[in-house]
Design an enzyme around this catalytic site. Structure first.
Site, mmCIF file in Angstrom:
data_model
loop_
_atom_site.group_PDB
_atom_site.id
_atom_site.type_symbol
_atom_site.label_atom_id
_atom_site.label_comp_id
_atom_site.label_asym_id
_atom_site.label_seq_id
_atom_site.Cartn_x
_atom_site.Cartn_y
_atom_site.Cartn_z
ATOM 1 N N GLY A 55 -0.936 3.774 2.631
ATOM 2 C CA GLY A 55 -0.072 2.604 3.067
ATOM 3 C C GLY A 55 1.102 2.635 2.095
ATOM 4 O O GLY A 55 2.585 2.569 2.716
ATOM 5 N N HIS A 56 0.968 2.796 0.970
ATOM 6 C CA HIS A 56 2.252 2.810 0.055
ATOM 7 C C HIS A 56 2.825 4.189 0.247
ATOM 8 O O HIS A 56 4.505 3.810 0.395
ATOM 9 C CB HIS A 56 1.722 2.959 -1.583
ATOM 10 C CG HIS A 56 0.903 1.878 -1.922
ATOM 11 N ND1 HIS A 56 -0.429 1.755 -2.267
ATOM 12 C CD2 HIS A 56 1.249 0.598 -2.309
ATOM 13 C CE1 HIS A 56 -0.833 0.829 -2.673
ATOM 14 N NE2 HIS A 56 0.255 0.011 -2.892
HETATM 15 P P1 AMP Z 1 0.819 -3.725 -3.388
HETATM 16 O O1 AMP Z 1 0.780 -2.388 -4.295
HETATM 17 O O2 AMP Z 1 -0.530 -4.105 -3.188
HETATM 18 O O3 AMP Z 1 1.686 -4.855 -4.222
HETATM 19 O O4 AMP Z 1 1.626 -3.176 -2.202
HETATM 20 C C1 AMP Z 1 3.018 -2.650 -2.281
HETATM 21 C C2 AMP Z 1 3.623 -2.563 -1.169
HETATM 22 O O5 AMP Z 1 2.952 -1.752 -0.307
HETATM 23 C C3 AMP Z 1 3.791 -3.919 -0.410
HETATM 24 O O6 AMP Z 1 5.100 -3.899 0.358
HETATM 25 C C4 AMP Z 1 2.839 -3.860 0.656
HETATM 26 O O7 AMP Z 1 2.764 -4.655 1.565
HETATM 27 C C5 AMP Z 1 2.641 -2.375 0.909
HETATM 28 N N1 AMP Z 1 1.399 -2.063 1.470
HETATM 29 C C6 AMP Z 1 0.123 -2.229 0.735
HETATM 30 N N2 AMP Z 1 -1.005 -1.685 1.514
HETATM 31 C C7 AMP Z 1 -0.412 -1.448 2.957
HETATM 32 C C8 AMP Z 1 -0.947 -0.972 4.133
HETATM 33 N N3 AMP Z 1 -1.940 -0.751 4.258
HETATM 34 N N4 AMP Z 1 0.126 -0.759 5.153
HETATM 35 C C9 AMP Z 1 1.487 -0.962 4.807
HETATM 36 N N5 AMP Z 1 1.947 -1.270 3.744
HETATM 37 C C10 AMP Z 1 1.036 -1.509 2.691
#
Ligand code: AMP
Length: 285
Positions: free
Chosen positions: A36-37
């Site tokens: 996702g990231h």
């Molecule tokens: P985090 O590390 O959880 O703070 O996420 C960092 C970025 O990655 C944020 O913009 C999240 O929305 C994005 N993100 C996390 N998981 C996903 C996913 N499954 N699909 C798309 N973007 C994601």
């Protein structure tokens, strides 16, 4: 790939790139990187010549008793993934670089922060808006990519940028799922085997609702109620919310409508709180 720990060095790196005429794309994360990231990194690369990823587990977006201390961390693996994606710089500030002793300034995006996750996490989006504002001041990106996985966060950031006139283009990234459909999340690492299996109920019930609306059924509270009932059939699911909201303002949808809406859920499986959401719109809408 440059590893940068200080805010001053980060800003100098960005200004040097901009002086060479290079646009800077930015992907803020809390690490434990997954596909996702990385999908956001690839989107960022379509918008800018230089890519910066930040890895910072931001204490101000966790309330006391939440999972700040056990949030999964794996810096080595994260750096290897960034290198493989061609990331130019990784910003890894220590906590006292972001919040020096005596820090007491917060950025608050009012209404958008209050519903959905804000109802049970009242200080969460204050922490998110504050850290993103800080990161934007230090990285000075031209564009930044945020995932639709955290849909309310995306809306809060878009409003922050508009209201505070940040010269940053916010690019949404589609939600990336595991092969079985579960939304990718660093927190999926917490799930036990049975919890992980039952977590598939989230996307299955959201997709069912999406198909209903695509086939002509209006989106309304009864549809959200059916989704909630379906999720509650999973014995390990403990629903925080199943909410049907306006796709932009995130205000509750109280009457059936054919306008685009967002069906968003937060559900606990054991100690792990999972998010998912889908956009509901008539076919072609
Ligand atoms: P985090 O590390 O959880 O703070 O996420 C960092 C970025 O990655 C944020 O913009 C999240 O929305 C994005 N993100 C996390 N998981 C996903 C996913 N499954 N699909 C798309 N973007 C994601």
């Amino acid at each position: 790939m440059q590893l940068i720990h200080s805010g001053a060095e980060m800003r100098a790196w960005s200004r040097a790139a901009r002086a060479r005429g290079e646009r800077i794309g930015f992907v803020p994360t809390m690490g434990h990187l997954h596909e996702g990231h990385l999908s956001l990194v690839r989107i960022a690369a379509q918008h800018a010549a230089r890519i910066v990823v930040s890895i910072f587990v931001n204490p101000t977006q966790f309330a006391p008793g939440e999972d700040l201390d056990r949030y999964p961390r794996d810096e080595e693996a994260d750096l290897a993934k960034c290198r493989a994606e061609g990331v130019d710089a990784v910003f890894l500030p220590p906590v006292d670089e972001m919040y020096p002793a005596g820090s007491q300034t917060f950025v608050i995006v009012e209404q958008l922060s209050q519903g959905l996750c804000g109802a049970t996490r009242p200080t969460h989006f204050r922490g998110v808006a504050t850290v993103v504002s800080l990161l934007f001041h230090l990285v000075e990106p031209d564009s930044a990519v945020f995932g639709e996985k955290d849909y309310q966060q995306l809306k809060v950031i878009q409003r922050l940028v508009r209201d505070q006139a940040f010269p940053v283009e916010i690019v949404p990234g589609p939600l990336v799922r595991e092969p079985d459909g579960v939304a990718m999340s660093s927190r999926n690492a917490y799930l036990g085997v049975e919890e992980r299996e039952q977590a598939t109920v989230l996307h299955r019930s959201l997709f069912w609702a999406r198909d209903q609306v695509a086939a002509g059924r209006p989106a309304g509270p009864d549809l959200a109620g059916e989704v909630r009932a379906h999720i509650e059939e999973s014995p390990l699911a403990d629903v925080d919310y199943v909410s049907l909201v306006d796709d932009d303002e995130l205000t509750p949808v109280v009457a059936a409508t054919h306008r685009p809406t967002r069906l968003a859920v937060a559900v606990h499986f054991g100690k792990t709180r999972l998010l998912d959401n889908v956009r509901l719109a008539p076919a072609g809408g």
